[in-house]
Design an enzyme around this catalytic site. Structure first.
Site, PDB file in Angstrom:
ATOM      1  N   ALA A 126       0.827  -1.206   0.000  1.00 51.23           N
ATOM      2  CA  ALA A 126       0.000   0.000   0.000  1.00 51.23           C
ATOM      3  C   ALA A 126       0.860   1.254   0.000  1.00 51.23           C
ATOM      4  CB  ALA A 126      -0.909  -0.002   1.230  1.00 51.23           C
ATOM      5  N   CYS A 127       0.356   2.289  -0.685  1.00 49.53           N
ATOM      6  CA  CYS A 127       0.951   3.624  -0.589  1.00 49.53           C
ATOM      7  C   CYS A 127      -0.197   4.621  -0.482  1.00 49.53           C
ATOM      8  CB  CYS A 127       1.885   3.915  -1.753  1.00 49.53           C
ATOM      9  SG  CYS A 127       1.096   4.005  -3.380  1.00 49.53           S
ATOM     10  N   SER A 128       0.025   5.873  -0.845  1.00 48.98           N
ATOM     11  CA  SER A 128      -1.014   6.892  -0.650  1.00 48.98           C
ATOM     12  C   SER A 128      -2.237   6.665  -1.530  1.00 48.98           C
ATOM     13  CB  SER A 128      -0.436   8.280  -0.914  1.00 48.98           C
ATOM     14  OG  SER A 128       0.598   8.567  -0.003  1.00 48.98           O
TER      15      SER A 128
END
Length: 224
Positions: free
Chosen positions: A165-167
């Site tokens: 996951a990232c932004s």
């Protein structure tokens, strides 16, 4: 916002070196890697350390990365499916955002390994990159974390079930405007993971932003 990943500069290859000779005096120079004594002369061999490092994953063509992700059956899951997998199937959410963003809010139980970090070294190449960022008013330039895989390996074995996951997460799904999808930090991280032998890699569609927007629980870590 302007974005800059690298600036090409005409530094010589690390295989090139200058040889300086003196018949009576010792020469001193910053950056000297080795010195060889030659009969009747003192010789300094200066090796250049300003060479641009190996090509980072971000610079690998997205089409090539996407093909490998599809070949390795990396699947995108929405935030509610990710939460279910985390609770029921022992999936781990790997948050690859910068540490400060992770501390400000992340899914409960998520672990953090930065995909990008602040530039740390002070070689000529890194100084040039800092100047390039500063030209655009960016004084906290980042670089791909060269220790990303080693850091993940210290926390998760190759059989671990991982949701990266990232932004905002990017996507592998084709659209009219983006027929090959769009890459992101989490997809670049997923690419590196499968490239290095991880077998159960998923991708969080919509990213941490959507996780919070959907009202799912978030943990924070307060600075001391």
């Amino acid at each position: 916002m302007a974005s800059l990943t690298s600036i090409a500069t005409p530094y010589p290859s690390s295989s090139q070196a200058l040889r300086l000779k003196s018949s009576g005096n010792t020469l001193f120079s910053a950056g000297v890697r080795s010195a060889a004594m030659v009969s009747g002369h003192k010789t300094l061999k200066i090796q250049c350390t300003s060479t641009k490092p190996a090509k980072p994953a971000a610079e690998v063509d997205w089409r090539q990365k996407r093909e490998l992700l599809l070949e390795k059956r990396v699947r995108s899951v929405d935030v509610k499916e990710a939460q279910r997998l985390q609770k029921e199937n022992n999936f781990v959410i790997l948050d690859v955002r910068p540490e400060a963003e992770y501390k400000a809010g992340h899914p409960p139980g998520a672990i953090n390994v930065e995909m990008y970090r602040l530039i740390r070294e002070w070689t000529a190449w890194d100084i040039a990159r800092r100047l390039g960022f500063a030209f655009f008013g960016i004084f906290s330039g980042t670089e791909e974390n060269p220790e990303f895989i080693q850091s993940v390996e210290a926390k998760l074995d190759k059989e671990a079930k991982i949701i990266v996951a990232c932004s905002s997460a990017g996507t592998m799904k084709p659209t009219q405007n983006l027929p090959e999808g769009q890459q992101s930090r989490s997809l670049i991280a997923a690419y590196l993971l499968v490239l290095n032998g991880y077998k159960n890699v998923f991708h969080l569609e919509g990213g941490i932003y959507t996780w919070g927007k959907e009202g799912l629980p978030v943990e924070t870590i307060e600075e001391d």
